[in-house]
Design a protein around this motif. Structure first.
Motif, short mmCIF file in Angstrom:
data_model
loop_
_atom_site.label_atom_id
_atom_site.label_comp_id
_atom_site.label_asym_id
_atom_site.label_seq_id
_atom_site.Cartn_x
_atom_site.Cartn_y
_atom_site.Cartn_z
N ARG A 262 -14.67 -0.61 -1.31
CA ARG A 262 -13.23 -0.42 -1.13
C ARG A 262 -12.89 0.88 -0.38
O ARG A 262 -11.77 1.04 0.08
CB ARG A 262 -12.59 -0.41 -2.52
CG ARG A 262 -11.10 -0.37 -2.59
CD ARG A 262 -10.49 -1.66 -2.06
NE ARG A 262 -9.18 -1.91 -2.64
CZ ARG A 262 -8.04 -1.35 -2.19
NH1 ARG A 262 -8.08 -0.52 -1.18
NH2 ARG A 262 -6.90 -1.65 -2.77
N ASP A 291 -8.66 -4.42 -6.86
CA ASP A 291 -7.24 -4.09 -7.02
C ASP A 291 -7.08 -2.57 -7.10
O ASP A 291 -7.91 -1.87 -7.68
CB ASP A 291 -6.74 -4.74 -8.32
CG ASP A 291 -5.38 -4.21 -8.71
OD1 ASP A 291 -4.40 -4.61 -8.07
OD2 ASP A 291 -5.32 -3.37 -9.64
N LEU A 292 -5.99 -2.07 -6.50
CA LEU A 292 -5.77 -0.63 -6.42
C LEU A 292 -5.82 0.06 -7.78
O LEU A 292 -6.50 1.07 -7.98
CB LEU A 292 -4.41 -0.38 -5.75
CG LEU A 292 -4.05 1.06 -5.40
CD1 LEU A 292 -4.97 1.59 -4.32
CD2 LEU A 292 -2.60 1.15 -4.95
N GLN A 293 -5.09 -0.49 -8.75
CA GLN A 293 -5.05 0.15 -10.06
C GLN A 293 -6.39 0.04 -10.80
O GLN A 293 -6.81 0.98 -11.47
CB GLN A 293 -3.91 -0.42 -10.92
CG GLN A 293 -2.54 -0.09 -10.33
CD GLN A 293 -1.45 -0.25 -11.37
OE1 GLN A 293 -1.51 0.32 -12.46
NE2 GLN A 293 -0.43 -1.03 -11.04
N ASP A 294 -7.05 -1.09 -10.63
CA ASP A 294 -8.38 -1.22 -11.23
C ASP A 294 -9.31 -0.14 -10.66
O ASP A 294 -10.10 0.45 -11.38
CB ASP A 294 -8.98 -2.61 -10.93
CG ASP A 294 -8.25 -3.72 -11.67
OD1 ASP A 294 -7.56 -3.42 -12.67
OD2 ASP A 294 -8.38 -4.89 -11.25
N TRP A 295 -9.19 0.07 -9.34
CA TRP A 295 -10.06 1.06 -8.69
C TRP A 295 -9.86 2.45 -9.31
O TRP A 295 -10.82 3.16 -9.62
CB TRP A 295 -9.77 1.10 -7.18
CG TRP A 295 -10.83 1.80 -6.39
CD1 TRP A 295 -11.94 1.23 -5.81
CD2 TRP A 295 -10.91 3.20 -6.10
NE1 TRP A 295 -12.69 2.18 -5.18
CE2 TRP A 295 -12.08 3.40 -5.34
CE3 TRP A 295 -10.11 4.29 -6.40
CZ2 TRP A 295 -12.48 4.67 -4.87
CZ3 TRP A 295 -10.50 5.56 -5.95
CH2 TRP A 295 -11.66 5.74 -5.19
N PHE A 296 -8.58 2.81 -9.50
CA PHE A 296 -8.30 4.14 -10.05
C PHE A 296 -8.65 4.20 -11.54
O PHE A 296 -8.99 5.28 -12.04
CB PHE A 296 -6.85 4.54 -9.78
CG PHE A 296 -6.67 5.12 -8.41
CD1 PHE A 296 -6.95 6.45 -8.15
CD2 PHE A 296 -6.25 4.32 -7.35
CE1 PHE A 296 -6.80 6.99 -6.88
CE2 PHE A 296 -6.09 4.86 -6.08
CZ PHE A 296 -6.36 6.18 -5.83
N GLN A 297 -8.58 3.07 -12.23
CA GLN A 297 -8.99 3.09 -13.63
C GLN A 297 -10.49 3.38 -13.73
O GLN A 297 -10.93 4.16 -14.57
CB GLN A 297 -8.65 1.74 -14.27
CG GLN A 297 -8.68 1.83 -15.79
CD GLN A 297 -8.21 0.54 -16.46
OE1 GLN A 297 -7.95 -0.46 -15.79
NE2 GLN A 297 -8.13 0.59 -17.78
N GLU A 300 -10.96 7.02 -13.08
CA GLU A 300 -10.55 7.82 -14.24
C GLU A 300 -11.63 7.80 -15.33
O GLU A 300 -11.98 8.84 -15.89
CB GLU A 300 -9.22 7.29 -14.79
CG GLU A 300 -8.76 8.02 -16.05
CD GLU A 300 -7.35 7.59 -16.49
OE1 GLU A 300 -6.48 7.43 -15.62
OE2 GLU A 300 -7.14 7.43 -17.70
N VAL A 307 -6.43 11.10 -12.26
CA VAL A 307 -6.31 11.84 -11.01
C VAL A 307 -5.24 12.91 -11.20
O VAL A 307 -4.32 12.73 -12.01
CB VAL A 307 -5.94 10.92 -9.83
CG1 VAL A 307 -7.08 9.97 -9.52
CG2 VAL A 307 -4.65 10.16 -10.08
N ARG C 104 -0.43 0.68 -14.78
CA ARG C 104 -1.31 0.73 -15.95
C ARG C 104 -2.08 2.03 -16.04
O ARG C 104 -2.61 2.39 -17.08
CB ARG C 104 -2.32 -0.43 -15.88
CG ARG C 104 -1.69 -1.80 -16.05
CD ARG C 104 -2.73 -2.89 -15.82
NE ARG C 104 -3.00 -3.14 -14.41
CZ ARG C 104 -4.17 -2.97 -13.81
NH1 ARG C 104 -5.21 -2.54 -14.50
NH2 ARG C 104 -4.32 -3.23 -12.52
N VAL C 105 -2.19 2.73 -14.91
CA VAL C 105 -3.01 3.94 -14.85
C VAL C 105 -2.40 4.84 -13.77
O VAL C 105 -1.86 4.35 -12.77
CB VAL C 105 -4.49 3.55 -14.52
CG1 VAL C 105 -4.59 2.84 -13.17
CG2 VAL C 105 -5.41 4.76 -14.53
N TYR C 108 -2.98 6.73 -7.01
CA TYR C 108 -2.36 7.06 -5.73
C TYR C 108 -2.12 5.76 -4.97
O TYR C 108 -2.82 4.78 -5.19
CB TYR C 108 -3.27 7.98 -4.90
CG TYR C 108 -3.60 9.29 -5.57
CD1 TYR C 108 -2.66 9.94 -6.37
CD2 TYR C 108 -4.85 9.88 -5.41
CE1 TYR C 108 -2.96 11.15 -7.00
CE2 TYR C 108 -5.16 11.09 -6.03
CZ TYR C 108 -4.21 11.72 -6.83
OH TYR C 108 -4.51 12.91 -7.43
#
Lengths: 308, 308, 308
Positions: A262, A291-297, A300, A307, C104-105, C108
């Motif tokens: 990604r 998915d964007l939020q999954d990636w940041f989860q 984290e 972040v 959800r998180v 960015y």
């Protein structure tokens, strides 16, 4: 979520060769009797090709200097393969051990003479007339940029490698060497994984974008740390496992690769498994887009904090 | 192994002055009565010249602002010397102490006015009409690049220094100042030794190669740490001592310098000894070229681990 | 010492808008009932204008996404203000919380779509047709430079923002994004204070000078750490307090800002107080120019050691 948005092949540089998005690393084939068998190597390569993996990563030193020759023996029995794969190899590290009794200490050798002899030896061992990419394996404090530039340009001109690059270089090492070259370095192979994210912040991936090259990612699964519940991060394994279920993927390793795919710098992860089933499972990473939020989860949980 | 491959002189920049590969640092001559004697200073300089060391490093502040004047007194008694040596000096640090009662705190001063007055004062003290290289002694957070660029260009145009450079600069400080200059900075004098190898990895030496300048190396023997068996690294002293025997060199210090001379960025080590015998011994470092494996063995013992 | 040498306004880039040297940050106005009152916001802005502060800093996320709308309500009651102020806002951070239940998180979002929608939403909330500067709030590992460059250029071309820039970027992140843009990034808003001096040394301010832009400084008073005698540095407060007396300034905070204003990179400190008396006191920082030695004494006490 099953419609693929990750291209399965890409050019590593505007003027460079086209590689598969996932790369198979041959470094483990000399590890034991089973993986060393010619038939076994051929089977793994066929599995890779079936899965869309056509780029194969070597280095002169892998397996105590034995991997390239094993692979070359296999290629000799399968003349159909050479035109269906891209070969990467490396030079510049000098290991101690039985294969190099003249070496008293692990060292680097970036002399023009060594680089030329090392590539020519790799070609002999691999039983091919050229590789597609030659990398300098490690930044070497004794590298003379002008001397190295000259020999790299000559090896490309002679057709012994289609392209040249580096490995484990910082941005300033990269620009220092590039400043003496009239051809572009086309790759930087670096350690990069969800458990080793330093290159996202320290300028390494920024420099790849700036130079228009793709990074190759070694240890894209954290060299096993990722799945070690004792020494690793069990929350991360749990999260990747539940995401795998959600995306319909085989397991956390596939998700860890998809997480890397990604990145906008388009890294090429190198997978080192010699188990055909595992290779097939990991290769499915290109089928999904995180998915964007999954990636940041994942980021984290991997870093232990949100972040900033 | 006794045939020299290290050039004993080099241009510090394509368009810059030629310096000797080893530099003598005058910073200690005000340390005690013996080293302060004019005859003693002259004797050390003659020893340097006999050993091929013609470049002499100063700073306005050395010896509590007293070194340049002592050296200038010596030069006045030896009019034959000026044309046989290259003089480097520095400005920009403001020390507290009896010589500067108006200073309340150690600080930097990079105003055009201070830089000009400092160099003119150095010329008066040294009793010369120009130096060969003027360095800004430390990166200064208050340095105004445009203002500094203008005064440095003026001082070169007026013939008060043949070239300008910096000291202890990071690559980004260097490029920031260079971006405002129409003449090239020609040196970066940095801490560099077998016990302080950070510049090999942090981009400092890469930037020197990129800008086509040579680094000058201060504390090239680790400021004594190298030979302190208590606080230092006894294995390293042992290794350098046995290598000295092997290469037919006087001792570990000479080998530590030879190790630096092998770097492709061609650093100029600054030796600060006021003992003629010691100067002569260290100057022999240019007579040998370190064997590749020996060089990496020293790096391994100095860093406590093999190269990666 | 009361004759001002600090320009009270400056262009943030050769081709960019003119800002006041001190910036007021609106981030706290949603903190409680009192500061949220429209009359109270108007009073603070009038105080700023009286003190020469015309530039006001926002972000979509401030106050849990509520600050911009509060400020816009105030602007609607005061149509005289828009032409007397410059507005900065930011985008790219996605907070969790009641205002964004779909998040959800914390993450960015640097997609073109999000950047455009975020700015358009800010304009609606602020009840203005353009801002003067739009910043990307944080470096985002998923930022696609080409995609972002295209949307930023479009938003400037459409007149929705007069200029674009970044926040919390390292030099390599800055140059990576700039390399894809045909218009210049005109600001980098970073953490900078006498208690957070890393940007003086790590290349961040050097890069600002190189690119001809000004840094904006968030937390210019150390986010309160500066005045916390328990967790902070009491010697530093004492020194700034005695210097305030010496310069005839209201207190240590004003001196901490004056200390920043002395930097040659010309940072624009962002003050976040909603207390008119405090704003007026801090704004006096532009009235003095810090003496060179006083400046270094503050640096010495802040860092706990003399300069090297």
């Amino acid at each position: 979520m099953s419609s693929s948005t990750i291209a399965s092949r890409l050019k590593i540089h505007r003027d460079g060769p086209e590689f598969s998005r996932l790369v198979w690393g041959a470094f483990r084939i000399a590890n034991n009797r089973e993986t060393s068998e010619i038939a076994s190597i051929a089977r793994t390569v066929d599995t890779c090709l079936d899965a869309g993996i056509t780029t194969i990563d070597h280095a002169d030193i892998y397996g105590g200097y034995r991997v390239e020759a094993l692979f070359g023996e296999m290629l000799a029995t399968r003349p159909d393969l050479r035109n269906r794969i891209e070969l990467v190899t490396k030079c510049g590290i000098a290991l101690t051990g039985p294969a190099r009794p003249e070496h008293r200490v692990k060292h680097y050798n970036s002399t023009a003479d060594h680089i030329r002899r090392s590539l020519e030896n790799s070609l002999r061992n691999l039983k091919v007339d050229h590789v597609d990419l030659l990398l300098l394996h490690r930044p070497d404090p004794l590298l003379d940029a002008a001397e190295v530039a000259e020999v790299l340009e000559a090896l490309v001109a002679e057709g012994k490698t289609r392209a040249v690059g580096v490995s484990n270089y910082t941005p300033s090492q990269f620009s220092m060497l590039q400043s003496k070259l009239t051809i572009p370095l086309m790759a930087n192979q670096i350690e990069l994984s969800v458990t080793h994210t330093a290159p996202l912040y320290d300028g390494t991936l920024d420099a790849c974008v700036n130079y228009g090259i793709v990074p190759m990612a070694w240890s894209p699964l954290g060299g096993g740390r990722l799945f070690d519940r004792e020494k690793g991060n069990p929350q991360l394994v749990d999260l990747l496992t539940s995401l795998a279920e959600h995306y319909g993927m085989p397991g956390p390793g596939t998700m860890a690769l998809a997480w890397l795919l990604r990145l906008p710098s388009k890294p090429l992860p190198i997978i080192g498994s010699t188990d055909p089933e595992r290779v097939t499972a990991l290769a499915r990473a290109t089928e999904i887009e995180f998915d964007l939020q999954d990636w940041f989860q994942v980021l984290e949980v991997a870093s232990g904090r949100p972040v900033p």
